[in-house]
Design an enzyme around this catalytic site. Structure first.
Site, PDB file in Angstrom:
ATOM      1  N   TRP A   1      61.897  19.671 -24.772  1.00  0.00           N
ATOM      2  CA  TRP A   1      61.650  20.935 -24.943  1.00  0.00           C
ATOM      3  C   TRP A   1      60.235  21.274 -24.554  1.00  0.00           C
ATOM      4  O   TRP A   1      60.004  22.690 -24.322  1.00  0.00           O
ATOM      5  CB  TRP A   1      61.989  21.431 -26.422  1.00  0.00           C
ATOM      6  CG  TRP A   1      60.729  21.460 -27.314  1.00  0.00           C
ATOM      7  CD1 TRP A   1      60.143  20.230 -28.027  1.00  0.00           C
ATOM      8  CD2 TRP A   1      59.770  22.379 -27.628  1.00  0.00           C
ATOM      9  NE1 TRP A   1      59.165  20.615 -29.088  1.00  0.00           N
ATOM     10  CE2 TRP A   1      59.123  21.861 -28.478  1.00  0.00           C
ATOM     11  CE3 TRP A   1      59.698  23.905 -27.104  1.00  0.00           C
ATOM     12  CZ2 TRP A   1      57.929  22.891 -29.192  1.00  0.00           C
ATOM     13  CZ3 TRP A   1      58.637  24.528 -27.786  1.00  0.00           C
ATOM     14  CH2 TRP A   1      57.734  24.072 -28.695  1.00  0.00           C
TER      15      TRP A   1
ATOM     16  N   HIS B   1      51.383  26.333 -29.870  1.00  0.00           N
ATOM     17  CA  HIS B   1      51.001  26.226 -31.212  1.00  0.00           C
ATOM     18  C   HIS B   1      50.983  27.474 -31.873  1.00  0.00           C
ATOM     19  O   HIS B   1      51.663  27.451 -33.032  1.00  0.00           O
ATOM     20  CB  HIS B   1      49.475  25.582 -31.600  1.00  0.00           C
ATOM     21  CG  HIS B   1      49.271  25.084 -32.775  1.00  0.00           C
ATOM     22  ND1 HIS B   1      49.909  23.847 -33.182  1.00  0.00           N
ATOM     23  CD2 HIS B   1      49.028  25.634 -34.001  1.00  0.00           C
ATOM     24  CE1 HIS B   1      49.890  23.775 -34.251  1.00  0.00           C
ATOM     25  NE2 HIS B   1      49.259  24.694 -34.871  1.00  0.00           N
TER      26      HIS B   1
ATOM     27  N   ARG C   1      59.322   8.532 -29.619  1.00  0.00           N
ATOM     28  CA  ARG C   1      60.072   9.506 -29.827  1.00  0.00           C
ATOM     29  C   ARG C   1      60.683   9.442 -28.222  1.00  0.00           C
ATOM     30  O   ARG C   1      60.408   9.047 -27.320  1.00  0.00           O
ATOM     31  CB  ARG C   1      59.550  10.820 -30.145  1.00  0.00           C
ATOM     32  CG  ARG C   1      58.614  11.390 -29.062  1.00  0.00           C
ATOM     33  CD  ARG C   1      57.714  12.559 -29.526  1.00  0.00           C
ATOM     34  NE  ARG C   1      58.588  13.814 -29.652  1.00  0.00           N
ATOM     35  CZ  ARG C   1      58.227  14.995 -29.394  1.00  0.00           C
ATOM     36  NH1 ARG C   1      56.628  15.372 -29.497  1.00  0.00           N
ATOM     37  NH2 ARG C   1      58.826  15.930 -29.680  1.00  0.00           N
TER      38      ARG C   1
ATOM     39  N   ASP D   1      65.142  53.391 -39.669  1.00  0.00           N
ATOM     40  CA  ASP D   1      65.514  52.738 -38.977  1.00  0.00           C
ATOM     41  C   ASP D   1      64.348  52.033 -38.188  1.00  0.00           C
ATOM     42  O   ASP D   1      63.257  52.357 -38.391  1.00  0.00           O
ATOM     43  CB  ASP D   1      66.374  53.136 -37.925  1.00  0.00           C
ATOM     44  CG  ASP D   1      67.316  52.137 -37.165  1.00  0.00           C
ATOM     45  OD1 ASP D   1      67.002  51.177 -36.697  1.00  0.00           O
ATOM     46  OD2 ASP D   1      68.590  52.456 -37.063  1.00  0.00           O
TER      47      ASP D   1
ATOM     48  N   SER E   1      62.975  39.440 -24.485  1.00  0.00           N
ATOM     49  CA  SER E   1      63.397  39.602 -25.555  1.00  0.00           C
ATOM     50  C   SER E   1      62.692  39.703 -26.858  1.00  0.00           C
ATOM     51  O   SER E   1      62.556  40.665 -27.585  1.00  0.00           O
ATOM     52  CB  SER E   1      64.587  39.004 -25.826  1.00  0.00           C
ATOM     53  OG  SER E   1      64.971  38.946 -27.263  1.00  0.00           O
ATOM     54  N   SER E   2      61.792  38.648 -26.896  1.00  0.00           N
ATOM     55  CA  SER E   2      60.882  38.299 -28.086  1.00  0.00           C
ATOM     56  C   SER E   2      59.918  39.479 -28.193  1.00  0.00           C
ATOM     57  O   SER E   2      59.306  39.990 -29.100  1.00  0.00           O
ATOM     58  CB  SER E   2      60.186  37.128 -27.800  1.00  0.00           C
ATOM     59  OG  SER E   2      61.093  36.123 -28.454  1.00  0.00           O
TER      60      SER E   2
ATOM     61  N   SER F   1      57.680  34.104 -50.621  1.00  0.00           N
ATOM     62  CA  SER F   1      56.684  35.008 -51.553  1.00  0.00           C
ATOM     63  C   SER F   1      57.334  36.224 -52.054  1.00  0.00           C
ATOM     64  O   SER F   1      56.966  36.768 -53.048  1.00  0.00           O
ATOM     65  CB  SER F   1      55.596  35.595 -50.666  1.00  0.00           C
ATOM     66  OG  SER F   1      54.786  34.489 -49.940  1.00  0.00           O
TER      67      SER F   1
ATOM     68  N   GLU G   1      53.594  29.516 -31.595  1.00  0.00           N
ATOM     69  CA  GLU G   1      54.686  29.479 -31.432  1.00  0.00           C
ATOM     70  C   GLU G   1      55.293  28.702 -32.901  1.00  0.00           C
ATOM     71  O   GLU G   1      56.217  29.202 -33.571  1.00  0.00           O
ATOM     72  CB  GLU G   1      55.422  28.824 -30.587  1.00  0.00           C
ATOM     73  CG  GLU G   1      56.682  28.467 -30.247  1.00  0.00           C
ATOM     74  CD  GLU G   1      57.877  29.732 -30.328  1.00  0.00           C
ATOM     75  OE1 GLU G   1      57.190  30.707 -30.219  1.00  0.00           O
ATOM     76  OE2 GLU G   1      58.876  29.687 -30.730  1.00  0.00           O
TER      77      GLU G   1
ATOM     78  N   HIS H   1      68.770  20.428 -27.559  1.00  0.00           N
ATOM     79  CA  HIS H   1      68.658  20.483 -28.935  1.00  0.00           C
ATOM     80  C   HIS H   1      67.265  21.481 -29.267  1.00  0.00           C
ATOM     81  O   HIS H   1      67.387  22.562 -29.981  1.00  0.00           O
ATOM     82  CB  HIS H   1      68.392  19.248 -29.623  1.00  0.00           C
ATOM     83  CG  HIS H   1      68.195  19.233 -30.916  1.00  0.00           C
ATOM     84  ND1 HIS H   1      69.039  19.635 -31.937  1.00  0.00           N
ATOM     85  CD2 HIS H   1      67.069  18.817 -31.685  1.00  0.00           C
ATOM     86  CE1 HIS H   1      68.320  19.633 -33.254  1.00  0.00           C
ATOM     87  NE2 HIS H   1      67.136  19.133 -32.942  1.00  0.00           N
TER      88      HIS H   1
ATOM     89  N   LYS I   1      47.907  29.058 -49.828  1.00  0.00           N
ATOM     90  CA  LYS I   1      49.513  29.759 -50.139  1.00  0.00           C
ATOM     91  C   LYS I   1      50.172  28.788 -51.038  1.00  0.00           C
ATOM     92  O   LYS I   1      50.708  29.398 -51.894  1.00  0.00           O
ATOM     93  CB  LYS I   1      49.974  29.812 -48.829  1.00  0.00           C
ATOM     94  CG  LYS I   1      49.426  30.743 -47.642  1.00  0.00           C
ATOM     95  CD  LYS I   1      50.163  31.035 -46.440  1.00  0.00           C
ATOM     96  CE  LYS I   1      51.421  32.135 -47.066  1.00  0.00           C
ATOM     97  NZ  LYS I   1      50.931  33.485 -47.419  1.00  0.00           N
TER      98      LYS I   1
ATOM     99  N   THR J   1      46.489  27.013 -45.715  1.00  0.00           N
ATOM    100  CA  THR J   1      47.806  26.821 -45.927  1.00  0.00           C
ATOM    101  C   THR J   1      47.786  26.289 -47.835  1.00  0.00           C
ATOM    102  O   THR J   1      48.881  26.548 -48.299  1.00  0.00           O
ATOM    103  CB  THR J   1      48.271  25.697 -44.947  1.00  0.00           C
ATOM    104  OG1 THR J   1      48.089  26.009 -43.702  1.00  0.00           O
ATOM    105  CG2 THR J   1      49.790  25.461 -45.157  1.00  0.00           C
TER     106      THR J   1
ATOM    107  N   TYR K   1      53.715  28.620 -35.714  1.00  0.00           N
ATOM    108  CA  TYR K   1      53.555  29.515 -36.721  1.00  0.00           C
ATOM    109  C   TYR K   1      54.379  30.585 -36.792  1.00  0.00           C
ATOM    110  O   TYR K   1      54.665  31.304 -37.843  1.00  0.00           O
ATOM    111  CB  TYR K   1      52.027  30.061 -36.677  1.00  0.00           C
ATOM    112  CG  TYR K   1      51.231  28.741 -37.145  1.00  0.00           C
ATOM    113  CD1 TYR K   1      51.220  28.077 -38.335  1.00  0.00           C
ATOM    114  CD2 TYR K   1      50.201  28.339 -36.240  1.00  0.00           C
ATOM    115  CE1 TYR K   1      50.845  26.846 -38.575  1.00  0.00           C
ATOM    116  CE2 TYR K   1      49.451  27.320 -36.502  1.00  0.00           C
ATOM    117  CZ  TYR K   1      49.463  26.421 -37.547  1.00  0.00           C
ATOM    118  OH  TYR K   1      48.911  25.434 -37.878  1.00  0.00           O
TER     119      TYR K   1
ATOM    120  N   HIS L   1      45.238  19.829 -30.162  1.00  0.00           N
ATOM    121  CA  HIS L   1      45.642  18.678 -31.125  1.00  0.00           C
ATOM    122  C   HIS L   1      47.087  17.860 -30.647  1.00  0.00           C
ATOM    123  O   HIS L   1      47.317  17.004 -31.157  1.00  0.00           O
ATOM    124  CB  HIS L   1      45.568  19.159 -32.403  1.00  0.00           C
ATOM    125  CG  HIS L   1      46.518  20.121 -33.071  1.00  0.00           C
ATOM    126  ND1 HIS L   1      46.343  21.119 -33.751  1.00  0.00           N
ATOM    127  CD2 HIS L   1      47.804  20.176 -32.579  1.00  0.00           C
ATOM    128  CE1 HIS L   1      47.505  21.697 -34.011  1.00  0.00           C
ATOM    129  NE2 HIS L   1      48.282  21.255 -33.310  1.00  0.00           N
ATOM    130  N   HIS L   2      47.742  18.880 -29.765  1.00  0.00           N
ATOM    131  CA  HIS L   2      48.808  18.422 -29.224  1.00  0.00           C
ATOM    132  C   HIS L   2      48.680  17.189 -28.115  1.00  0.00           C
ATOM    133  O   HIS L   2      49.450  16.679 -27.627  1.00  0.00           O
ATOM    134  CB  HIS L   2      49.956  19.144 -28.823  1.00  0.00           C
ATOM    135  CG  HIS L   2      50.372  20.188 -29.806  1.00  0.00           C
ATOM    136  ND1 HIS L   2      51.284  19.977 -30.580  1.00  0.00           N
ATOM    137  CD2 HIS L   2      49.918  21.482 -30.207  1.00  0.00           C
ATOM    138  CE1 HIS L   2      51.577  21.016 -31.541  1.00  0.00           C
ATOM    139  NE2 HIS L   2      50.518  21.852 -31.411  1.00  0.00           N
TER     140      HIS L   2
END
Lengths: 534, 374
Positions: free
Chosen positions: A150, A262, A459, A114, A178-179, A277, A264, A85, A340, A337, A266, A311-312
Site C-alpha cells: 500500500w 504520517h 512483513r 445541513d 473526494s477527500s 471523548s 494520514e 487489503h 489524552k 497522546t 492521524y 521515522h518510517h
C-alpha cells in the site's frame, strides 16, 4: 436593516416550504441527494462494504500464512492481496466511515441544518464508488492488480510495476479529490454554521477533532496526488523522478509519500479520539476531564505529524543528524497522546459506569490503542527500529492502532448513534457478543505478531521459516474469528433499522450535546432554526 | 540490566505458556552476537519495561474505576473535570522519561553510524531475488541464491531445518574484525538484515549505503530481505558464516584461485553437450525464478521462452537481451552477473531445451568478443 429583514423573511419562507419536503422516491433520492443524513448513510454503507472486501483479502492472506509452504495462492497474487487489503482498508473503509460519521453528526452537533456545501457533498461521495470500481477492476487486468504494497515504493511501483499501475494512480487521484472536497466541506460547515453561542472552545470534541483532521487532509492529500503524478510521469512520459539512472532518487519517493503518509495515520485516528471523548463521559455519567487540554493535545499531535515522517525511513541511510531529529520529534508525540489517555482514564475515575456496547468498544479502544502507542514509542527509538523495521512487529503495531483504534472507534460511534439514526435501540446482547468476539479475535490475530516480528519474521512474505509456524497459526485463527464476527455487525444494524425498542430522543442518560435534542430517528431536516447555545 | 531483562522475559514467557516447548514460541528479541545488537537489545528491554510500568499504572487506575465505580455498585458520579496541577504533572513526567530514553538511544545510534576504520569491505548488491557479495579489496565476488528446493516450498517434500533460510553460497566474514558493508541494488529497493548482528540497511538502486559489524563468535547467522522487492521477496535469505581469521584467509585464497580458473575456462573449446549441462544449472539459478524451470514463463510480466521468437530465431537478438537486459522491464542485464561461460551456456541451453531444437550453440569466446565490441 429593513432590507435584511425582508431577506430574512424570504429565507424563512423557503425553509418553511422545505419542511414539507421529505426525501425523494426511489434511486434518485440517493443519486441526487444533498441531504447530509442521506449522504452520511451512503458513506457508512460504502465503507462497510469496503471493510468486508478488504477483510476478505485479509482472510486470503491469513489462510496462506496458516502454515509454512505455498498452499493457496502464488506469491504474485499474495502481493496483490496485501496491497489491495491495505489500500481498501485505508482509503475505502476507515476514511469514508469517518466522513460518514462527520456528515451525519457534525450538523447535528453544531445545530446546523445541513453541511455548508451540499452539492459538493453529493459529488465527493459519488466519486468514491467510481474510484474503487477502477481500483478493484485492476484485479481482473492482465498482469494483475498493484502488487507493490500500500506504500507503493518506487521503483518497484514504477519501472517494475504491473500495467495496471496507471489505473491505480487514476483511482488514487479520484479518492484524493473526494477527500479534499469532503474536508473543505467540513471546515466550511464548522466555521460558518455553528449555532449562535457555540464558540470554538464550546464545540463538541468530535467536531474539534474533525476540524483538525480536515486541515490535515487539505494539507497532505495534494502531496499524495503529487507523488502519484510523479509516478505517472515516470511510467508513461519518460521522466526519472525516482530513477537514479536518469538523475532521480528512489528515496525521494519515500520522503514525499511519508510526508503524506504520517499525517494520514492521524487522519485515521483523530476523529475516533473525538467520538470516544463523547462516549466515555456519557457512560461514566461525568463530564469529560480536561476538555481544553484534549483540544490542545489534538492540535499538538496534528502539528507534530508534519515533522516525523522519516521515522518510517530509519533504514534508508538518512544522515545521523536527520535520524536524531526524527527520533526526538517522534518520541515527543507520546506526550500529547499520553495526555489524552490520562484524560479518558480520569473521566472514568469516580464516575458511575455502565458498559453498553459503545462503552465496551470505547474502553477497549483506550486500552488497545495505548498498547499500539507503546509499540509506537518503541519503534520511535531509532537504533531499536533497525531491528523492528519491516518486520511483523510493525504489522502488529499499526494493526493495534488501526483495528482497536480507528475501527473500534467507528463501532463505538455506530452503536452510540444508531438509536439517533434509526429511531430504534439495537440488540444489546448481540452487540455485546459482537464486541467480545471482536475483542478476542483481534487480540489473537495481532498480539502474536509482536512475537513474530521480534523473532525476526519480515512483513509482506507469503511463506516463512519453520520457527514462525506456531504463532502464525494462532494469528490466522484469530483473524478468521475477527473476520467472521463482522457479519454479526451487519445483522445487528439491519435488525436495528427494521425495528426494535423505540429509542427516546436521549437514549443514554449521561450523553450530552445538541444531537440528543432532536427526536429519534432524526427528522430528514433538523435545525431549520438554529438552537441557542449558552 | 540485560541479564535481569532476559530473566524477566523468560519468566514472563514461562508464566504465559507453561505447557508449550519454548523453541517454537519465541516471544522476545534475542540479544544477538555483536556489540550493536546487544546495545539494541538492552534499549529494547528498557523501553519495554518502561511501557509495562506505565501500562500497569494507567490500566490499574482504569480497572479500579471499572471495578469500584460501576453504577451497578451504586457509584454516584463525581463532577470534577479539570485539575491544572495534575494535568501539568502528566505532561512533564512523560517528557522527562522520554529524555531519559533518548540519551542511551543517541549514544547507540552514533556508534552504529561510525563506519570508519574497517578491516574488510564487502559490497552487497540486491537483485530480484538474490544477493551479490563482492570483496572489494580481494577482487572476487559471487551470488548467493536461496537453496531450499522448490519441492519443499510447494509441499511435495518435508521441509528442512533451515527452510527458506539457506543459500548456495553464504557470505563469509572473519570473526573479531570490523567488516564494512557497502549496500546498493540493481533493480528495486531491497534491505539486508541479519538480526543477530543488529544490522539492517536498505539497498537502493543508484545509491550506496554503509553499515558495519564486528562478530566475535564464529557461527552461521541467518536473516532475510526486509523490503518488499517483488514476487520472490520472501525467498532471498541472507546467510553469513563468521569464521576464525586463518580459515577466512584460506577461503579467500581459494576463492581468488577459483575466479582465475573461471576466467580461463572462457578460452576452452566447449562442446554442445558440455554447454547444455552447464546451461541447465545456470538457467535454474539465474532464469527459472521468472521464466520457470520449463521455460513456460508467467506472462505478461515474464514471457515464455519455450517456442519464443527470441529463443528460436535471431541469435544476435537473443545474446543482446541476455547480456544487456531490456529497459523498462524486469529483464535484467546479465552481462555482469554471469561469467562468459555461463552466458554462453544459458543461451545455448535456451535455444535447445524444451523443444526449442535450433541445434545452434554459442561459445564463451564469442560472448567475450561480443561484450568487448560493445
Amino acid at each position: 436593516m429593513a432590507v435584511t429583514g425582508v431577506f430574512m423573511s424570504a429565507v424563512a419562507d423557503t425553509h418553511a416550504q422545505d419542511h414539507h419536503h421529505g426525501p425523494a422516491k426511489g434511486i434518485s433520492r440517493w443519486l441526487l441527494t444533498t441531504n447530509h443524513k442521506d449522504i452520511g448513510t451512503m458513506y457508512l454503507i460504502f465503507s462497510f462494504a469496503m471493510f468486508l472486501l478488504g477483510g476478505t483479502m485479509a482472510m486470503v492472506i491469513r489462510a496462506e500464512l496458516f502454515q509454512p509452504g505455498l498452499q493457496i495462492v502464488q506469491p504474485e497474487f499474495f502481493n496483490q492481496m496485501t496491497t489491495m487489503h491495505g489500500l481498501i482498508m485505508v482509503f475505502g473503509a476507515v476514511m469514508p466511515a469517518f466522513v460518514g460519521l462527520a456528515n451525519w453528526m457534525i450538523p447535528l452537533m453544531i445545530g446546523a441544518p445541513d453541511m455548508a456545501l451540499p452539492r459538493m457533498n453529493n459529488w465527493s461521495f459519488w466519486l468514491l464508488p467510481c474510484a474503487f470500481l477502477i481500483l478493484v477492476s485492476t484485479l481482473f487486468m492482465e498482469g494483475g492488480a498493484p502488487n507493490f504494497g500500500w506504500t507503493f515504493y518506487a521503483p518497484l511501483s514504477t519501472t517494475y510495476g504491473p500495467p495496471s499501475t496507471t489505473f491505480f494512480i487514476f483511482a488514487v487521484h479520484i479518492m484524493g479529490i473526494s477527500s479534499i472536497m469532503g474536508a473543505i466541506n467540513v471546515i466550511a460547515t464548522i466555521l460558518n454554521l455553528r449555532a449562535p453561542g457555540m464558540t470554538l472552545m464550546k464545540m463538541p470534541l468530535f467536531v474539534w477533532t474533525w476540524l483538525i483532521t480536515a486541515f490535515l487532509l487539505i494539507a497532505v492529500m495534494p502531496v499524495l496526488a503529487g507523488v502519484v503524478t510523479m509516478m505517472l510521469m515516470d511510467i508513461n512520459f519518460g521522466t526519472s523522478f525516482f530513477d537514479a539512472s536518469g538523475g532521480g532518487d528512489p528515496v525521494l519517493f519515500q520522503h514525499v509519500f511519508w510526508f503524506f503518509g504520517h499525517p494520514e495515520v492521524y487522519i485515521m485516528i483523530l476523529p475516533a479520539f473525538g467520538a470516544v471523548s463523547h462516549i466515555i463521559p456519557a457512560f461514566s455519567r461525568k463530564p469529560l476531564f480536561g476538555y481544553a487540554s484534549m483540544v490542545y493535545a489534538v492540535g499538538a499531535i496534528a502539528l507534530l505529524s508534519f515533522v516525523v515522517w522519516a521515522h518510517h525511513m530509519f533504514t534508508v541511510g538518512i544522515p545521523i543528524v536527520g535520524q536524531l531529529f526524527f527520533m526526538y520529534a517522534t518520541m515527543l508525540i507520546a506526550v500529547p497522546t499520553g495526555v489524552k489517555v490520562f484524560n479518558w482514564v480520569a473521566t472514568m475515575f469516580r464516575g458511575s459506569l455502565t458498559f453498553e456496547a459503545p462503552m465496551l468498544f470505547a474502553v477497549a479502544f483506550v486500552i488497545l490503542f495505548t498498547i499500539g502507542g507503546f509499540s509506537g514509542l518503541m519503534l520511535a527509538i531509532a537504533p531499536a527500529d533497525f531491528q523492528y523495521h519491516d518486520t511483523y512487529f510493525v504489522v502488529a503495531h499499526f494493526h493495534y492502532v488501526l483495528v482497536p483504534g480507528a475501527i473500534f472507534g467507528i463501532f463505538a460511534s455506530a452503536y452510540f448513534w444508531l438509536p439517533k439514526w434509526t429511531g430504534h435501540m439495537y440488540d444489546e446482547t448481540l452487540a455485546k457478543t459482537h464486541f467480545w468476539l471482536s475483542f478476542i479475535g483481534m487480540n489473537l490475530a495481532f498480539f502474536p505478531m509482536h512475537f513474530l516480528g521480534l523473532a525476526g519474521m519480515p512483513r509482506r512474505i507469503p511463506d516463512y521459516a519453520l520457527q514462525f509456524a506456531d504463532f502464525n497459526m494462532v494469528s490466522s485463527v484469530g483473524a478468521f474469528m475477527f473476520g467472521a464476527t463482522q457479519l454479526l455487525f451487519l445483522l445487528i444494524v439491519i435488525k436495528c433499522i427494521k425495528g426494535g425498542k423505540k429509542a427516546a430522543a436521549q437514549p443514554w442518560d449521561g450523553a450530552e450535546g445538541l444531537e440528543w435534542t432532536v427526536p429519534s430517528p432524526a427528522p430528514y431536516h433538523t435545525f431549520a432554526t438554529p438552537p441557542e447555545v449558552k | 540490566m540485560r541479564v535481569h531483562a532476559q530473566r524477566a522475559g523468560a519468566l514472563l514467557g514461562g508464566l504465559m505458556f507453561p505447557a508449550w516447548s519454548m523453541a517454537d514460541w519465541t516471544l522476545n528479541m534475542t540479544p544477538g552476537v555483536t556489540g550493536t545488537s546487544n546495545e539494541i537489545f538492552s534499549l529494547h528491554m528498557t523501553i519495554l519495561w518502561i511501557c509495562v510500568v506505565i501500562g500497569v499504572v494507567v490500566f490499574g487506575v482504569m480497572f479500579w474505576s471499572i471495578f469500584a465505580h460501576r453504577k451497578s455498585q451504586g457509584a454516584k458520579p463525581a463532577n470534577f473535570h479539570e485539575n491544572t496541577l495534575v494535568e501539568i504533572l502528566w505532561t512533564i513526567i512523560p517528557f522527562v522519561i522520554l529524555v531519559v530514553m533518548a540519551i542511551p538511544a543517541t549514544a547507540t545510534l552514533v556508534d552504529m553510524y561510525d563506519t570508519t576504520e574497517s578491516e574488510v569491505d564487502i559490497k552487497v548488491t540486491g537483485y530480484q531475488w538474490k544477493w551479490q557479495y563482492e570483496y572489494i579489496n580481494e577482487d572476487f565476488g559471487y551470488f548467493s541464491n536461496l537453496s531450499t528446493p522448490r519441492d519443499q516450498i510447494e509441499n511435495r517434500q518435508a521441509k528442512g531445518e533451515n527452510y527458506l533460510l539457506e543459500v548456495d553460497n553464504p557470505l563469509v566474514i572473519p570473526v573479531g574484525k570490523k567488516v564494512r558493508f557497502l549496500l546498493t541494488a540493481n533493480d528495486v529497493i531491497h534491505s539486508w538484515w541479519v538480526p543477530d548482528f543488529g544490522v539492517k540497511k536498505d539497498a537502493i538502486p543508484g545509491f550506496i549505503n554503509e553499515t558495519w559489524t564486528r562478530v566475535d563468535k564464529p557461527g552461521i547467522y541467518r536473516g532475510q530481505c526486509t523490503e518488499l522487492c517483488g514476487k520472490d521477496h520472501g525467498f532471498m535469505p541472507v546467510v553469513v558464516e563468521a569464521v576464525p581469521e586463518e580459515e577466512y584467509n584460506a577461503w579467500v585464497a581459494e576463492k581468488k584461485e577459483a575466479a582465475e580458473r573461471e576466467r580461463q575456462l572462457t578460452q576452452k573449446d566447449w562442446t554442445m553437450a558440455e554447454l547444455m549441462e552447464r546451461g541447465e544449472k545456470a538457467y535454474q539459478t539465474a532464469c527459472a525464478a521468472c521464466h520457470q524451470p520449463d521455460g513456460s514463463g508467467a506472462p505478461p510480466a515474464f514471457p515464455a521462452l519455450k517456442g519464443s521468437p527470441i529463443a528460436t530465431q535471431d541469435m544476435a537478438a537473443h545474446i543482446d537481451i541476455v547480456v544487456n537486459g531490456k529497459a523498462g522491464t524486469s529483464m535484467q542485464a546479465f552481462g555482469n552477473q554471469l561469467s562468459e561461460v555461463d552466458l554462453a551456456a544459458v543461451i545455448t541451453y535456451e535455444r535447445n531445451a524444451w523443444g526449442n531444437n535450433t541445434g545452434e550453440m554459442v561459445t564463451p569466446k564469442e560472448i567475450f568478443d561480443y561484450k568487448n565490441q560493445q
